[in-house]
Design an enzyme around this catalytic site. Sequence first.
Site, PDB file in Angstrom:
ATOM      1  N   PRO A  34      -7.897 -66.172 -65.010  1.00  0.00           N
ATOM      2  CA  PRO A  34      -8.187 -66.459 -63.787  1.00  0.00           C
ATOM      3  C   PRO A  34      -7.043 -65.759 -62.583  1.00  0.00           C
ATOM      4  O   PRO A  34      -5.817 -65.766 -63.015  1.00  0.00           O
ATOM      5  CB  PRO A  34      -7.890 -67.886 -63.494  1.00  0.00           C
ATOM      6  CG  PRO A  34      -6.996 -68.336 -64.625  1.00  0.00           C
ATOM      7  CD  PRO A  34      -7.296 -67.411 -65.808  1.00  0.00           C
ATOM      8  N   THR A  36      -6.405 -64.749 -58.454  1.00  0.00           N
ATOM      9  CA  THR A  36      -6.583 -64.806 -57.085  1.00  0.00           C
ATOM     10  C   THR A  36      -6.636 -63.454 -56.582  1.00  0.00           C
ATOM     11  O   THR A  36      -5.412 -62.590 -56.691  1.00  0.00           O
ATOM     12  CB  THR A  36      -5.530 -65.685 -56.570  1.00  0.00           C
ATOM     13  OG1 THR A  36      -5.925 -67.055 -57.047  1.00  0.00           O
ATOM     14  CG2 THR A  36      -5.674 -65.639 -55.042  1.00  0.00           C
ATOM     15  N   GLN A 109     -12.687 -71.702 -61.923  1.00  0.00           N
ATOM     16  CA  GLN A 109     -11.451 -72.145 -62.006  1.00  0.00           C
ATOM     17  C   GLN A 109     -11.232 -73.409 -60.676  1.00  0.00           C
ATOM     18  O   GLN A 109     -11.076 -72.534 -59.398  1.00  0.00           O
ATOM     19  CB  GLN A 109     -10.167 -71.527 -61.931  1.00  0.00           C
ATOM     20  CG  GLN A 109      -8.835 -72.292 -62.315  1.00  0.00           C
ATOM     21  CD  GLN A 109      -7.565 -71.581 -62.227  1.00  0.00           C
ATOM     22  OE1 GLN A 109      -7.398 -70.913 -61.335  1.00  0.00           O
ATOM     23  NE2 GLN A 109      -6.637 -71.468 -63.166  1.00  0.00           N
ATOM     24  N   ALA A 196      -1.804 -75.979 -63.527  1.00  0.00           N
ATOM     25  CA  ALA A 196      -0.693 -75.165 -63.595  1.00  0.00           C
ATOM     26  C   ALA A 196      -0.117 -74.543 -62.590  1.00  0.00           C
ATOM     27  O   ALA A 196      -0.331 -74.811 -61.614  1.00  0.00           O
ATOM     28  CB  ALA A 196      -1.216 -74.004 -64.751  1.00  0.00           C
ATOM     29  N   TYR A 199       0.807 -75.934 -58.737  1.00  0.00           N
ATOM     30  CA  TYR A 199       0.003 -76.569 -57.777  1.00  0.00           C
ATOM     31  C   TYR A 199      -0.106 -78.068 -57.964  1.00  0.00           C
ATOM     32  O   TYR A 199       0.236 -78.759 -58.843  1.00  0.00           O
ATOM     33  CB  TYR A 199      -1.168 -75.628 -57.582  1.00  0.00           C
ATOM     34  CG  TYR A 199      -0.993 -74.260 -57.497  1.00  0.00           C
ATOM     35  CD1 TYR A 199      -0.694 -73.918 -56.175  1.00  0.00           C
ATOM     36  CD2 TYR A 199      -1.092 -73.296 -58.470  1.00  0.00           C
ATOM     37  CE1 TYR A 199      -0.293 -72.377 -55.998  1.00  0.00           C
ATOM     38  CE2 TYR A 199      -0.707 -71.909 -58.228  1.00  0.00           C
ATOM     39  CZ  TYR A 199      -0.278 -71.446 -56.829  1.00  0.00           C
ATOM     40  OH  TYR A 199       0.184 -70.536 -56.485  1.00  0.00           O
TER      41      TYR A 199
HETATM   42  C1  LIG Z   1      -2.894 -61.130 -58.911  1.00  0.00           C
HETATM   43  C2  LIG Z   1      -2.657 -62.509 -59.814  1.00  0.00           C
HETATM   44  C3  LIG Z   1      -3.303 -63.584 -59.479  1.00  0.00           C
HETATM   45  C4  LIG Z   1      -3.238 -64.766 -60.144  1.00  0.00           C
HETATM   46  N1  LIG Z   1      -4.229 -65.878 -59.707  1.00  0.00           N
HETATM   47  C5  LIG Z   1      -4.120 -67.006 -60.464  1.00  0.00           C
HETATM   48  C6  LIG Z   1      -5.204 -67.778 -60.245  1.00  0.00           C
HETATM   49  O1  LIG Z   1      -5.950 -67.989 -59.355  1.00  0.00           O
HETATM   50  N2  LIG Z   1      -5.132 -69.007 -61.333  1.00  0.00           N
HETATM   51  C7  LIG Z   1      -4.106 -69.061 -62.260  1.00  0.00           C
HETATM   52  O2  LIG Z   1      -4.296 -70.085 -63.057  1.00  0.00           O
HETATM   53  N3  LIG Z   1      -3.440 -68.267 -62.660  1.00  0.00           N
HETATM   54  C8  LIG Z   1      -3.263 -67.005 -61.548  1.00  0.00           C
HETATM   55  N4  LIG Z   1      -2.532 -65.947 -62.014  1.00  0.00           N
HETATM   56  C9  LIG Z   1      -1.938 -65.871 -63.392  1.00  0.00           C
HETATM   57  C10 LIG Z   1      -2.640 -65.312 -64.529  1.00  0.00           C
HETATM   58  O3  LIG Z   1      -3.977 -65.998 -64.807  1.00  0.00           O
HETATM   59  C11 LIG Z   1      -1.745 -65.077 -65.874  1.00  0.00           C
HETATM   60  O4  LIG Z   1      -1.652 -66.286 -66.260  1.00  0.00           O
HETATM   61  C12 LIG Z   1      -0.483 -64.264 -65.482  1.00  0.00           C
HETATM   62  O5  LIG Z   1      -0.975 -63.168 -64.846  1.00  0.00           O
HETATM   63  C13 LIG Z   1       0.036 -63.871 -66.779  1.00  0.00           C
HETATM   64  O6  LIG Z   1      -0.757 -63.066 -67.768  1.00  0.00           O
HETATM   65  P1  LIG Z   1      -0.709 -61.535 -67.813  1.00  0.00           P
HETATM   66  O7  LIG Z   1       0.824 -61.238 -68.293  1.00  0.00           O
HETATM   67  O8  LIG Z   1      -1.748 -61.138 -68.676  1.00  0.00           O
HETATM   68  O9  LIG Z   1      -1.013 -60.798 -66.496  1.00  0.00           O
HETATM   69  C14 LIG Z   1      -2.536 -64.708 -61.412  1.00  0.00           C
HETATM   70  C15 LIG Z   1      -1.696 -63.557 -61.646  1.00  0.00           C
HETATM   71  C16 LIG Z   1      -2.025 -62.394 -61.055  1.00  0.00           C
HETATM   72  C17 LIG Z   1      -1.238 -61.233 -61.252  1.00  0.00           C
END
Ligand SMILES: Cc1cc2nc3c(=O)[nH]c(=O)nc-3n(C[C@H](O)[C@H](O)[C@H](O)COP(=O)(O)O)c2cc1C
Length: 399
Positions: A34, A36, A109, A196, A199
Amino acid sequence: MSTTVTTISKDVRPLFQPFKHGRLDLKLRMVYAPLTRCRAPEHIPLDIHAKYYAQHTTPGGLLISEGTVISPTGHGYPSVPGIYTEAQVEGWKPVVKAVHDQGATFFCQIWHVGAASHRCYQPGHALPVSPSGTTAEGQCIDLDALRAPEPQMRMIDYEPTRALETEEIPALVEDYRRAARNARAAGFDGVEIHSANGYLLNEFLTENTNRRTDAYGGPIENRVRLIVEVVRAVSEEIGADRVGIRFSPFGTFLGVHDSHPYALYTYLLEELNKLPELAYVHLVEPRVQGNLDKEGPIQDSIEPFRKVWKGTLIAAGGFRRDTATHAVASGHADLVALGRLFLSNPDLPKRWALDAPLNKYNRATFYTPGLEGYLDYPYLDEATEKELLSKLDGVRIDA
Ligand SMILES: Cc1cc2nc3c(=O)[nH]c(=O)nc-3n(C[C@H](O)[C@H](O)[C@H](O)COP(=O)(O)O)c2cc1C
């Protein structure tokens, strides 16, 4: 140009083993996390969302949508989509169709930001709500300044919030239920309850943000109560096998903190085990708590929770090609969700299959309006793909 993976390098074979459990029937273990992206100015998905998710779809894969807000009080960032109005449901339909047309599974989500908001995001400029009226750590974008006749991008501190009354909790649970019903009406295969990253539901779980004295605060059994009620309501509405939930047991983002995460999440997962089986539990690894760029020694692990939770487990956070493969091969998780690398490499499964070079992600365009950093990350070019294929000591798989 396609994202279909037909040949894989032997060293990443575990990532391309099919996964079938409950309703999930997947051809690969790599999940689109997920993310944003703040590209829905009226909180309604647009054509660009359909293009974006279609780009990031691999046939047979699982995608989780960006955090999608469940009610007008759930907002805390500009231009985030919702799933509480008819127009939003209509807006999501072509987005979901674009993913389904390529044979992938898509979960929405569902999100309420809790204290991570400010009056400028709230209906009637009322105070944002939270379990105990706490103030989130950090700053948010001043929406009033952004919407002014001469728009300005300005950060403001989070502010004290209003504690939800006990009598308001049933309506909150109903907001999650409605969001799930709407997600199904939009065509999503299921929902992921966002519990998570600091929030609202996470605030109910952690001791420093939940100082309530009613049935929803105090001992662990009380702090998990709302989460279990939401899971029950959403499961009743759309079927438990269409419901996932995300936790970050060691998370400190927005200032949440709990001194006994193992006890808290062990109890919670045991409670969830007693309910009709969910589609999955999604856990964020301790290495990415708080600041995503900060790397340091890690003592904690989600490993103990793997032993507690009886169903499908998705792990997320900081995975690379080798560590993701190892996570699946070793049984650390059934599926691995990838965020930043997948965001900037819409064809990441193919690239990892071929051990191809990756595009670098541009943090500056993660949350900005416009198409830059959204629809313009390139696929692997054909010449490189051909060259890599000719050298690859790989195995062919069913497309
Ligand atoms: C640009 C961005 C937006 C994110 N938005 C969400 C979100 O809407 N919901 C959520 O649970 N996590 C969100 N995360 C966390 C990611 O889902 C993920 O857990 C985090 O980037 C770590 O994984 P990675 O190392 O593969 O990037 C976001 C992360 C980034 C970088």
